[in-house]
Design a protein around this motif. Structure first.
Motif, PDB file in Angstrom:
ATOM      1  N   GLN A  45       0.860  -1.185   0.000  1.00 53.08           N
ATOM      2  CA  GLN A  45       0.000   0.000   0.000  1.00 53.08           C
ATOM      3  C   GLN A  45       0.901   1.240   0.000  1.00 53.08           C
ATOM      4  O   GLN A  45       1.658   1.462   0.954  1.00 53.08           O
ATOM      5  N   ASP A  46       0.820   2.008  -1.065  1.00 48.37           N
ATOM      6  CA  ASP A  46       1.510   3.291  -1.114  1.00 48.37           C
ATOM      7  C   ASP A  46       0.812   4.177  -0.072  1.00 48.37           C
ATOM      8  O   ASP A  46      -0.421   4.266  -0.069  1.00 48.37           O
ATOM      9  N   TRP A  47       1.579   4.831   0.798  1.00 50.99           N
ATOM     10  CA  TRP A  47       0.963   5.425   1.993  1.00 50.99           C
ATOM     11  C   TRP A  47       1.722   6.704   2.349  1.00 50.99           C
ATOM     12  O   TRP A  47       2.586   6.720   3.217  1.00 50.99           O
ATOM     13  N   HIS A  48       1.374   7.791   1.641  1.00 49.39           N
ATOM     14  CA  HIS A  48       2.167   9.019   1.742  1.00 49.39           C
ATOM     15  C   HIS A  48       1.573  10.035   2.717  1.00 49.39           C
ATOM     16  O   HIS A  48       0.351  10.222   2.739  1.00 49.39           O
ATOM     17  N   PRO A  49       2.461  10.731   3.441  1.00 49.49           N
ATOM     18  CA  PRO A  49       1.982  11.917   4.153  1.00 49.49           C
ATOM     19  C   PRO A  49       1.606  13.004   3.127  1.00 49.49           C
ATOM     20  O   PRO A  49       2.072  12.958   1.981  1.00 49.49           O
ATOM     21  N   ASP A  80      -0.656  14.435  -6.487  1.00 51.72           N
ATOM     22  CA  ASP A  80      -0.890  13.951  -5.123  1.00 51.72           C
ATOM     23  C   ASP A  80      -1.661  12.635  -5.203  1.00 51.72           C
ATOM     24  O   ASP A  80      -2.657  12.550  -5.923  1.00 51.72           O
ATOM     25  N   HIS A  81      -1.196  11.632  -4.480  1.00 52.52           N
ATOM     26  CA  HIS A  81      -1.860  10.328  -4.537  1.00 52.52           C
ATOM     27  C   HIS A  81      -1.614   9.552  -3.250  1.00 52.52           C
ATOM     28  O   HIS A  81      -0.634   9.785  -2.548  1.00 52.52           O
ATOM     29  N   CYS A  82      -2.508   8.640  -2.976  1.00 50.22           N
ATOM     30  CA  CYS A  82      -2.366   7.708  -1.842  1.00 50.22           C
ATOM     31  C   CYS A  82      -1.986   8.409  -0.540  1.00 50.22           C
ATOM     32  O   CYS A  82      -1.067   7.986   0.172  1.00 50.22           O
ATOM     33  N   ILE A 112      11.531  10.887   0.934  1.00 45.47           N
ATOM     34  CA  ILE A 112      12.008   9.920  -0.064  1.00 45.47           C
ATOM     35  C   ILE A 112      10.873   9.003  -0.509  1.00 45.47           C
ATOM     36  O   ILE A 112      10.019   8.622   0.287  1.00 45.47           O
ATOM     37  N   ASP A 113      10.899   8.675  -1.804  1.00 47.81           N
ATOM     38  CA  ASP A 113       9.851   7.805  -2.326  1.00 47.81           C
ATOM     39  C   ASP A 113      10.257   6.352  -2.130  1.00 47.81           C
ATOM     40  O   ASP A 113      11.422   6.032  -1.832  1.00 47.81           O
ATOM     41  N   SER A 114       9.305   5.466  -2.293  1.00 46.04           N
ATOM     42  CA  SER A 114       9.581   4.042  -2.137  1.00 46.04           C
ATOM     43  C   SER A 114       8.740   3.277  -3.136  1.00 46.04           C
ATOM     44  O   SER A 114       7.572   3.014  -2.900  1.00 46.04           O
TER      45      SER A 114
HETATM   46 ZN   LIG Z   1       3.530   7.034  -4.425  1.00 47.22          ZN
END
Ligand SMILES: [Zn+2]
Length: 205
Positions: A45-49, A80-82, A112-114
């Motif tokens: 699950q992509d889970w961004h602040p 902007d997503h997830c 940082i992205d993941s």
């Molecule tokens: Zn993402």
């Protein structure tokens, strides 16, 4: 022991979502059928602040799909997503999660992205997935989901690097861009990732 990795089946990556993968929804019934043929099932699950640095909106003057250097790593900027807690970040309700034993959340560090389910894009921090799989005796990792040339690809590359036999299920993944996906498949194949069709697993008990 084999493990099925279901990558980012979230509303924002499905048609109508903020970062939709074309026809991404079409693979969900297949993902549901596949699950019973694996010893272990893991979803990501992509889970961004809200202030994630991969968002173009975070960089004045930048637009989605432009690239920029982010802490020494070339980063594609995304809409902007997830965003944590939003509907777009939810796993799709049509995805059967009854056999999912772990949900790996990634992209939680604002800086940082993941893409990979195993590490952030600079390989600084692990998500713990590699250890989880090894603790469960998994030696073969089968990768599915969205998007083929990003999170699926980097998850597959890291799985290989960690020494897992790694399979990409071609009919159970979808890319944003078909041409980039072809290049990604070549890179994965060269790294020792095997490309297979779901039928190879659906026939096994
Ligand atoms: Zn993402």
């Amino acid at each position: 022991m084999n493990a099925l990795i279901i990558t980012d089946i979230q509303y924002d990556f499905l048609p109508g979502g903020a970062l939709a993968v074309p026809r991404g929804d079409e693979i969900i019934p297949l993902l549901n059928r596949l699950q019973g043929h694996f010893d272990l099932v893991v979803a990501t699950q992509d889970w961004h602040p809200q202030n994630h640095s991969s968002f173009a909106s975070h960089h004045p003057g930048k637009k989605p799909l432009e690239t920029m250097d982010l802490n020494g790593c070339e980063q594609v900027l995304w809409p902007d997503h997830c965003i944590q807690g939003s509907r777009g970040a939810q796993l799709a309700e049509s995805l059967d999660v009854r056999r999912v034993q772990a949900v790996i959340r990634k992209g939680t560090d604002p800086d940082i992205d993941s893409y990979s389910a195993f590490y952030d894009n600079l390989h600084r921090r692990t998500t713990g997935l590699g250890g989880f799989l090894k603790d469960h005796g998994v030696d073969c990792v089968v990768i599915t989901g969205l998007a083929g040339e990003y999170c699926v690809r980097y998850t597959a590359m890291d799985a290989r690097q960690l020494g897992f036999e790694t399979v990409l299920l071609a009919d159970a993944a979808r890319p944003i861009c078909q041409r980039d996906y072809q290049a990604a498949i070549e890179q994965m194949t060269q790294a020792g990732v095997r490309v297979a069709m779901s039928s190879a697993f659906l026939e096994t008990v």
